[in-house]
Design a protein around this motif. Structure first.
Motif, PDB file in Angstrom:
ATOM      1  N   SER A 183       0.840  -1.190   0.000  1.00  0.00           N
ATOM      2  CA  SER A 183       0.000   0.000   0.000  1.00  0.00           C
ATOM      3  C   SER A 183       0.880   1.246   0.000  1.00  0.00           C
ATOM      4  O   SER A 183       1.881   1.315   0.713  1.00  0.00           O
ATOM      5  N   GLU A 198       0.669   5.784  -0.326  1.00  0.00           N
ATOM      6  CA  GLU A 198      -0.251   6.890  -0.081  1.00  0.00           C
ATOM      7  C   GLU A 198      -0.859   7.455  -1.350  1.00  0.00           C
ATOM      8  O   GLU A 198      -2.018   7.855  -1.364  1.00  0.00           O
ATOM      9  N   ARG A 199      -0.049   7.520  -2.412  1.00  0.00           N
ATOM     10  CA  ARG A 199      -0.578   8.088  -3.648  1.00  0.00           C
ATOM     11  C   ARG A 199       0.147   7.496  -4.846  1.00  0.00           C
ATOM     12  O   ARG A 199       1.256   6.975  -4.732  1.00  0.00           O
TER      13      ARG A 199
END
Length: 98
Positions: free
Chosen positions: A12, A14-15
């Motif tokens: 994962s 953040e962006r």
């Protein structure tokens, strides 16, 4: 969060970095077995290529990642970096072949 699906790792982030959309829903194809790490519903995800790096954005609440030899697991909505496991040999560091 870091997920492992055989020799495919999904983390994962953040962006999404500056990247270009890539068609399909397959993260990796097995060179030896012909099996593939792929999402069961291509409409739930969008793949992106940023140079040599691969990213996936889960557009729905979740998306199932499948493979013939591994358990299916679901990724929640979000952006993920994808890479293939590597192994060391005296000749070179190389991608693990599936």
């Amino acid at each position: 969060m870091l997920y492992r699906h055989g020799d495919v790792l999904v983390q994962s982030v953040e962006r999404l970095p500056s990247a270009h959309p890539r068609p399909g829903a397959t993260l990796a194809r097995g060179e030896i077995t012909g099996h593939s790490h792929r999402f069961s519903d291509a409409q739930r995800v969008q793949l992106y290529q940023a140079g040599a790096e691969l990213y996936v954005e889960v557009l729905a609440d979740h998306a199932a990642l499948i493979h013939e030899e591994h358990h299916t697991f679901t990724l929640p909505r979000g952006v993920y970096k994808v890479w293939m496991q590597r192994e060391y040999s005296p000749e070179a560091i190389r991608r693990v072949l599936d």
